[in-house]
Design a protein around this motif. Sequence first.
Motif, PDB file in Angstrom:
ATOM      1  N   GLY A  64       0.925  -1.265  -0.014  1.00 26.40           N
ATOM      2  CA  GLY A  64      -0.168  -0.172  -0.049  1.00 26.40           C
ATOM      3  C   GLY A  64       0.808   1.187   0.053  1.00 26.40           C
ATOM      4  N   ARG A  65       2.563   1.054   0.089  1.00 23.86           N
ATOM      5  CA  ARG A  65       3.060   2.238   0.054  1.00 23.86           C
ATOM      6  C   ARG A  65       4.018   2.194  -1.245  1.00 23.86           C
ATOM      7  N   ASN A  66       3.676   1.982  -2.402  1.00 27.47           N
ATOM      8  CA  ASN A  66       4.295   2.078  -3.384  1.00 27.47           C
ATOM      9  C   ASN A  66       3.919   3.076  -4.556  1.00 27.47           C
ATOM     10  N   SER A  67       4.296   3.059  -5.561  1.00 30.61           N
ATOM     11  CA  SER A  67       4.090   4.010  -6.705  1.00 30.61           C
ATOM     12  C   SER A  67       2.727   3.755  -7.416  1.00 30.61           C
ATOM     13  N   GLY A  68       2.233   2.361  -7.241  1.00 24.79           N
ATOM     14  CA  GLY A  68       1.233   1.730  -7.916  1.00 24.79           C
ATOM     15  C   GLY A  68       1.413   1.549  -9.489  1.00 24.79           C
ATOM     16  N   VAL A  69       2.753   1.294  -9.925  1.00 28.19           N
ATOM     17  CA  VAL A  69       3.195   1.053 -11.097  1.00 28.19           C
ATOM     18  C   VAL A  69       3.041  -0.471 -11.574  1.00 28.19           C
ATOM     19  N   ILE A  70       2.459  -0.830 -12.659  1.00 31.10           N
ATOM     20  CA  ILE A  70       2.498  -1.866 -13.448  1.00 31.10           C
ATOM     21  C   ILE A  70       3.758  -2.090 -14.019  1.00 31.10           C
ATOM     22  N   HIS A  71       4.772  -2.643 -13.702  1.00 35.91           N
ATOM     23  CA  HIS A  71       6.109  -2.650 -14.555  1.00 35.91           C
ATOM     24  C   HIS A  71       6.166  -3.587 -15.514  1.00 35.91           C
ATOM     25  N   ILE A  86      13.498   5.912 -24.216  1.00 34.47           N
ATOM     26  CA  ILE A  86      12.912   4.617 -24.361  1.00 34.47           C
ATOM     27  C   ILE A  86      11.531   4.727 -23.976  1.00 34.47           C
ATOM     28  N   HIS A  87      10.593   4.712 -25.024  1.00 35.70           N
ATOM     29  CA  HIS A  87       9.069   4.398 -24.514  1.00 35.70           C
ATOM     30  C   HIS A  87       8.540   3.087 -24.485  1.00 35.70           C
ATOM     31  N   VAL A  88       8.311   2.775 -23.368  1.00 35.81           N
ATOM     32  CA  VAL A  88       7.630   1.409 -22.970  1.00 35.81           C
ATOM     33  C   VAL A  88       6.333   1.322 -23.128  1.00 35.81           C
ATOM     34  N   ALA A  89       5.610   0.674 -23.948  1.00 35.36           N
ATOM     35  CA  ALA A  89       4.242   0.846 -24.077  1.00 35.36           C
ATOM     36  C   ALA A  89       3.411   0.032 -23.131  1.00 35.36           C
ATOM     37  N   THR A  90       3.890  -0.923 -22.576  1.00 39.90           N
ATOM     38  CA  THR A  90       3.143  -1.863 -21.798  1.00 39.90           C
ATOM     39  C   THR A  90       3.194  -1.490 -20.056  1.00 39.90           C
ATOM     40  N   THR A  91       3.808  -0.466 -20.042  1.00 36.23           N
ATOM     41  CA  THR A  91       3.888  -0.065 -18.383  1.00 36.23           C
ATOM     42  C   THR A  91       2.419   0.642 -18.340  1.00 36.23           C
ATOM     43  N   GLY A  92       2.105   0.470 -16.822  1.00 31.62           N
ATOM     44  CA  GLY A  92       0.580   1.190 -16.405  1.00 31.62           C
ATOM     45  C   GLY A  92       0.720   1.439 -14.923  1.00 31.62           C
TER      46      GLY A  92
END
Length: 423
Positions: A64-71, A157-163
């Motif tokens: 609950g204390r991270n940046s919420g990124v789907i790497h 670099i652009h990474v399209a699959t990050t969310g």
Amino acid sequence: MMEDVVSENDDKPTARPRRYDCDVLVVGGGIVGLSTAYALTRARPGVRVVVLEKEARPALHQTGRNSGVIHSGIYYRPGSLKARFAAQGAAEMVKFCAEHDIPHEVTGKLIVATERDELPRLHALAQRGRENGIPLRELGPAQITEREPHVTGQAAIHVATTGICDYPAVAAALARLACDAGAEVRYASRVTAIDRRDGVGVAVRTASGAVLRARALVNCAGLHSDSVARLAGDAPPARIVPFRGEYYELVPSSADLVRGLVYPVPDPAFPFLGVHLTRGIDGGVHIGPNAVPALAREGYDWRTAHPRELAATLAWPGSWRIARRHWRYGSGELHRSLSKAAFTTAVRRLLPEITEEDLRPAPAGVRAQAVLRDGTLVDDFLIDEAPHTVHVLNAPSPAATASLPIGREIAGRVLAGLATLAG
């Protein structure tokens, strides 16, 4: 089977054969522990699973204390568990969120080289991403500006699959699904003693005095995973050295300076990604983390210190070897922790228009960093198996992203161990 025989002077529950309260005890109600419980109930319907979480609800610490990124998985060494699980986990996480109406968005991200001497590392990172099967594009300065008008850089670099997504909501959904399948999650259940008997199973006592007996135990205790392993009588090869990740956020009037996710080129010597810009699922923009040693396993600010935990960290030889090896890097992190001006200067490498007035403090997190005796920072998942037990001793980023395949991996190991015992 097991029956407890506990005297008033015992520190541990002792056991003799009688019965089990469940098949598998999972210690830790973060996203990895709950994913493991969920995976167990799916892999073997009818298996009796109990999750013990010391807090009043799930996901209060690393989840609950991270940046919420789907790497996406671009950073990780090809062939490592992190590389394998991240790419698979990212796709599964997006699907899971969609199926269960959890807020999420596939935003893509930029990894930006701001100086010419970073270009070789950026190109090497692009090559690593391709080896890991990550779709990406290399961009020049004009293309960076098209995507992020206020960000400057030499190349990206652009990474399209990050969310991005709401990981506490994911954890809550996993808990609900596991319970719907017959598992039980017990909150306010801190484990204080573990007794293991070869050929019999595991007995666990909680702070309330309750004792539960199980055929197997899974240690997903995160910041306390090495301590739980020692309670079980094992000697983990690494110790948890807590690092606090300090964040700021953009004030609402400046939030439009960042459209999505923007990262610097990481230093390959460290498992940290550097100060980055993250537009979250709530629309706010978090900036950080700045990584500094924490004075407690749950030390979310400089005022929070736990003398016994700090003494244990300082007694571990690996802690001193990290300090000797990386003091220069660490001193920079400490300087940015103590000086908002220094932190602002670091942010301005990516976002030159930013000022101190644009930043306000945001909640910090603590990373459970496993460190070997020789001072090596463990950079991959570290899962250790012992009789009747599976210890998850290091579950670093992208553990939240990869939680669904990690849960299946751990569940598979537990079930294989139970099958061996039954045989």
